[in-house]
Enzyme design. Sequence first.
Site, PDB file in Angstrom:
ATOM      1  N   HIS A  13       0.871  -1.199   0.000  1.00  0.00           N
ATOM      2  CA  HIS A  13       0.000   0.000   0.000  1.00  0.00           C
ATOM      3  C   HIS A  13       0.895   1.233   0.000  1.00  0.00           C
ATOM      4  O   HIS A  13       1.464   1.604   1.019  1.00  0.00           O
ATOM      5  CB  HIS A  13      -0.901   0.012   1.230  1.00  0.00           C
ATOM      6  CG  HIS A  13      -1.921   1.107   1.197  1.00  0.00           C
ATOM      7  ND1 HIS A  13      -3.266   0.889   1.399  1.00  0.00           N
ATOM      8  CD2 HIS A  13      -1.808   2.443   0.979  1.00  0.00           C
ATOM      9  CE1 HIS A  13      -3.923   2.024   1.304  1.00  0.00           C
ATOM     10  NE2 HIS A  13      -3.053   2.993   1.055  1.00  0.00           N
ATOM     11  N   HIS A  15       1.562   5.346  -1.676  1.00  0.00           N
ATOM     12  CA  HIS A  15       1.254   6.524  -2.499  1.00  0.00           C
ATOM     13  C   HIS A  15       2.575   7.143  -2.944  1.00  0.00           C
ATOM     14  O   HIS A  15       3.411   7.475  -2.093  1.00  0.00           O
ATOM     15  CB  HIS A  15       0.486   7.574  -1.682  1.00  0.00           C
ATOM     16  CG  HIS A  15      -0.814   7.059  -1.147  1.00  0.00           C
ATOM     17  ND1 HIS A  15      -2.019   7.261  -1.797  1.00  0.00           N
ATOM     18  CD2 HIS A  15      -1.109   6.341  -0.029  1.00  0.00           C
ATOM     19  CE1 HIS A  15      -2.996   6.691  -1.097  1.00  0.00           C
ATOM     20  NE2 HIS A  15      -2.467   6.125  -0.024  1.00  0.00           N
ATOM     21  N   LYS A  99      -9.179  -0.427  -6.184  1.00  0.00           N
ATOM     22  CA  LYS A  99      -9.247   0.208  -4.869  1.00  0.00           C
ATOM     23  C   LYS A  99     -10.596   0.908  -4.706  1.00  0.00           C
ATOM     24  O   LYS A  99     -10.988   1.728  -5.543  1.00  0.00           O
ATOM     25  CB  LYS A  99      -8.113   1.239  -4.737  1.00  0.00           C
ATOM     26  CG  LYS A  99      -8.119   2.055  -3.455  1.00  0.00           C
ATOM     27  CD  LYS A  99      -7.636   1.251  -2.245  1.00  0.00           C
ATOM     28  CE  LYS A  99      -7.791   2.032  -0.941  1.00  0.00           C
ATOM     29  NZ  LYS A  99      -6.695   2.933  -0.653  1.00  0.00           N
ATOM     30  N   HIS A 136     -10.597   1.054   1.383  1.00  0.00           N
ATOM     31  CA  HIS A 136     -10.449   2.041   2.452  1.00  0.00           C
ATOM     32  C   HIS A 136     -11.732   1.911   3.273  1.00  0.00           C
ATOM     33  O   HIS A 136     -12.792   2.392   2.865  1.00  0.00           O
ATOM     34  CB  HIS A 136     -10.289   3.460   1.886  1.00  0.00           C
ATOM     35  CG  HIS A 136     -10.084   4.483   2.963  1.00  0.00           C
ATOM     36  ND1 HIS A 136      -8.908   5.184   3.123  1.00  0.00           N
ATOM     37  CD2 HIS A 136     -10.894   4.886   3.970  1.00  0.00           C
ATOM     38  CE1 HIS A 136      -9.020   5.983   4.188  1.00  0.00           C
ATOM     39  NE2 HIS A 136     -10.222   5.820   4.708  1.00  0.00           N
ATOM     40  N   HIS A 174      -4.885  -0.648   5.713  1.00  0.00           N
ATOM     41  CA  HIS A 174      -4.504   0.136   6.896  1.00  0.00           C
ATOM     42  C   HIS A 174      -5.457  -0.032   8.082  1.00  0.00           C
ATOM     43  O   HIS A 174      -6.155   0.888   8.488  1.00  0.00           O
ATOM     44  CB  HIS A 174      -4.322   1.627   6.569  1.00  0.00           C
ATOM     45  CG  HIS A 174      -5.317   2.216   5.602  1.00  0.00           C
ATOM     46  ND1 HIS A 174      -6.670   2.154   5.774  1.00  0.00           N
ATOM     47  CD2 HIS A 174      -5.122   2.901   4.460  1.00  0.00           C
ATOM     48  CE1 HIS A 174      -7.269   2.767   4.767  1.00  0.00           C
ATOM     49  NE2 HIS A 174      -6.353   3.226   3.957  1.00  0.00           N
ATOM     50  N   ASP A 247       1.176   2.617   3.517  1.00  0.00           N
ATOM     51  CA  ASP A 247       0.349   3.806   3.305  1.00  0.00           C
ATOM     52  C   ASP A 247       1.192   5.084   3.396  1.00  0.00           C
ATOM     53  O   ASP A 247       0.687   6.129   3.799  1.00  0.00           O
ATOM     54  CB  ASP A 247      -0.832   3.864   4.288  1.00  0.00           C
ATOM     55  CG  ASP A 247      -1.935   4.806   3.799  1.00  0.00           C
ATOM     56  OD1 ASP A 247      -1.950   5.159   2.610  1.00  0.00           O
ATOM     57  OD2 ASP A 247      -2.784   5.190   4.619  1.00  0.00           O
TER      58      ASP A 247
END
Length: 343
Positions: A13, A15, A99, A136, A174, A247
Amino acid sequence: MKTLSLTRPDDFHLHVRDGALLTMVIAHSAKQFARAMIMPNLKPPIVTVQQAECYHQEILTALPPEATFKPLMSLYLTEATSIDEIKKAAHSDVVYAFKLYPAGATTHSDLGVKNITSIYPLFAEMEKQDIPLLIHGEVTDEKYDIFDRERVFIERYLVDVHQQFPALRIVLEHLTTAEAVQFVSAASSQVAATITPQHLLYNRNALFSGGIRPHYYCLPILKREEHRLALVNAATSGNPKFFLGTDSAPHTQTMKENTCGCAGCYSAFGALELYAEAFERAEALDKLEGFASFYGADFYHLPRNTDTITLVKSAWQVPDNYGNNEINIVPLAAGSTLQWRQS
Ligand code: DOR
Ligand code: ZN
């Protein structure tokens, strides 16, 4: 000096953004991880295989020349995603997952899904194509307390999605609560979860220690100590349902230290060192390799990596910032001392 060698880990995970920010952060992840599941919440989001292919190329171009890092792309689900796009994704060699962002849940989620049951036909196709759904897991309704939003999401939506689509592989991303640990543990082997370093190392007091601490603000938000302990137990249990997903979510210092600061902690600078810190405090360093290097790859039906990385026990202080003339990022744990360091 004490050392710890591990099969090279993957980050399920991550970004990395785009443009100058991408160029600044990608080397950090590439130094530690063989592969990473790249989140699609750019502005505009990555919703088609074609966009994912372009973004994939942009990431490869931004990598340092010697890097062998492999970005695994994910697509951003919307109510307009077509069945055809799911078929294309399933046959693509760059896209590995979809996602689900509930609309309004977090950074750049405004184009996410408002009505989850309206995309059940998409879940049915994903189940048929055996492509994982990454979630999420927070409700967005303001009437729910921010600290309850993950628990309520599981009760109201996730239980039903798992029941209706039992063969669909789901990753609850997460995790932040004991209830989420409980749900994932009790679900079938089609359900797994990622856990971030910040949720293992800190409870919600970190947000308000001596004043407001925006660099500890992420979503889902840090919870009470009892939840942190449940996450540490899950991560160090050796249960293959729980694996590494940082994350890491870089925002510039000005976007974090703002009247309306962005959610996200930047951990890619030393992700493995942060996890090692948490595992060592739990006296479970022997469980780090499974969590970091095996269980995620197994869940995604990817081969385990074969090379290794080594951490040495050598205390160092996390810098106050990372950056260049253009961009400044304050990392997670800035100024604090970590015990392990990648050699
Ligand atoms: O804290 C977060 N930051 N949580 C998310 O879900 C998104 C991420 C981001 O993109 O900044
Ligand atoms: Zn994220």
